[in-house]
Design a protein around this motif. Structure first.
Motif, PDB file in Angstrom:
ATOM      1  N   THR A  19      39.408  35.515  45.957  1.00 29.91           N
ATOM      2  CA  THR A  19      40.535  34.631  46.195  1.00 29.91           C
ATOM      3  C   THR A  19      41.490  34.776  45.014  1.00 29.91           C
ATOM      4  OG1 THR A  19      39.067  33.132  47.367  1.00 29.91           O
ATOM      5  CG2 THR A  19      41.194  32.233  46.671  1.00 29.91           C
ATOM      6  N   GLY A  20      42.758  34.984  45.312  1.00 29.57           N
ATOM      7  CA  GLY A  20      43.749  35.226  44.261  1.00 29.57           C
ATOM      8  C   GLY A  20      43.870  34.113  43.243  1.00 29.57           C
TER       9      GLY A  20
ATOM     10  N   THR B 270      36.726  46.513  46.073  1.00 27.27           N
ATOM     11  CA  THR B 270      37.634  45.485  46.571  1.00 27.27           C
ATOM     12  C   THR B 270      37.920  44.552  45.402  1.00 27.27           C
ATOM     13  OG1 THR B 270      36.647  45.603  48.767  1.00 27.27           O
ATOM     14  CG2 THR B 270      37.910  43.626  48.256  1.00 27.27           C
TER      15      THR B 270
ATOM     16  N   THR C 134      45.110  45.855  39.230  1.00 26.23           N
ATOM     17  CA  THR C 134      45.089  47.315  39.128  1.00 26.23           C
ATOM     18  C   THR C 134      44.139  47.834  38.061  1.00 26.23           C
ATOM     19  OG1 THR C 134      46.993  47.261  37.638  1.00 26.23           O
ATOM     20  CG2 THR C 134      47.440  47.587  40.001  1.00 26.23           C
TER      21      THR C 134
ATOM     22  N   PRO D  94      40.848  41.422  43.576  1.00 29.38           N
ATOM     23  CA  PRO D  94      41.876  40.428  43.895  1.00 29.38           C
ATOM     24  C   PRO D  94      43.224  41.108  44.134  1.00 29.38           C
ATOM     25  CG  PRO D  94      40.600  39.731  41.983  1.00 29.38           C
ATOM     26  CD  PRO D  94      40.189  41.137  42.293  1.00 29.38           C
ATOM     27  N   SER D  95      44.043  40.523  44.963  1.00 33.00           N
ATOM     28  CA  SER D  95      45.349  41.078  45.302  1.00 33.00           C
ATOM     29  C   SER D  95      46.172  41.363  44.047  1.00 33.00           C
ATOM     30  CB  SER D  95      46.097  40.099  46.207  1.00 33.00           C
ATOM     31  OG  SER D  95      47.353  40.610  46.543  1.00 33.00           O
ATOM     32  N   GLY D  96      46.694  42.591  43.943  1.00 33.19           N
ATOM     33  CA  GLY D  96      47.550  42.977  42.834  1.00 33.19           C
ATOM     34  C   GLY D  96      46.828  43.471  41.594  1.00 33.19           C
TER      35      GLY D  96
END
Length: 167
Positions: A148-149, A102, A108, A104-106
């Protein structure tokens, strides 16, 4: 006078594209007992050697690992976390196959992973297709499933330098 070394395994891992990308001594608490394994990434595969028995077991599962790329390893909360700077960071908990971590958002890719004071850090990252070579993300305390982003630090923005390791 020192004794010699005994080979754990005198047979190379078979297949093509077998550049060794990383080898790690993974130790975790298994129901009150320390369990020790070797973990390696080689030729786009994730392997384990349990009991130091000389046999490499493929635990890649559904992971897609780009080879050859140097891997960075860290143990936190009884799991080993692995980054290679190209793929989404991945992990293994000592059972079954490895899985994507898992993140952070985005995010890669991350080149480095490190543990400090019950936080997991990912450094030199790619987010949304943009490389941030001096950015470090940190997880929530004692959790690798919550990121958290906005929990990141830009160590030295736009100075042309990049993070070359975390400790």
């Amino acid at each position: 006078k020192r004794n010699g070394y005994a080979d754990l395994n005198s047979t190379a891992t078979s297949g093509s594209n077998l550049t060794g990308d990383g080898l790690y001594f993974y130790e975790y608490n298994n129901a009150g007992t320390a369990t020790r394994l070797l973990v390696k990434v080689s030729g786009g595969k994730l392997y384990k050697m349990d009991g130091l028995d000389g046999t490499w077991d493929d635990i890649t599962g559904a992971l897609s690992i780009t080879a050859p790329n140097y891997c960075d390893f860290e143990t936190f909360l009884n799991e080993v976390y692995i980054t290679n700077g190209v793929d989404v960071p991945f992990k293994w908990d000592g059972t079954g196959n490895g899985s994507a971590m898992t993140v952070p958002s985005g995010l890669t890719a991350a080149k480095y992973v490190c543990l400090f004071n019950n936080y997991l850090f990912l450094g030199n990252v790619t987010v949304g297709g943009i490389t941030y070579p001096s950015r470090v993300y940190f997880s929530n305390i004692k959790s690798t499933t919550t990121w958290t982003g906005t929990d990141w630090i830009e160590v030295s923005m736009n100075d042309g330098q990049q993070i070359m390791g975390l400790k």
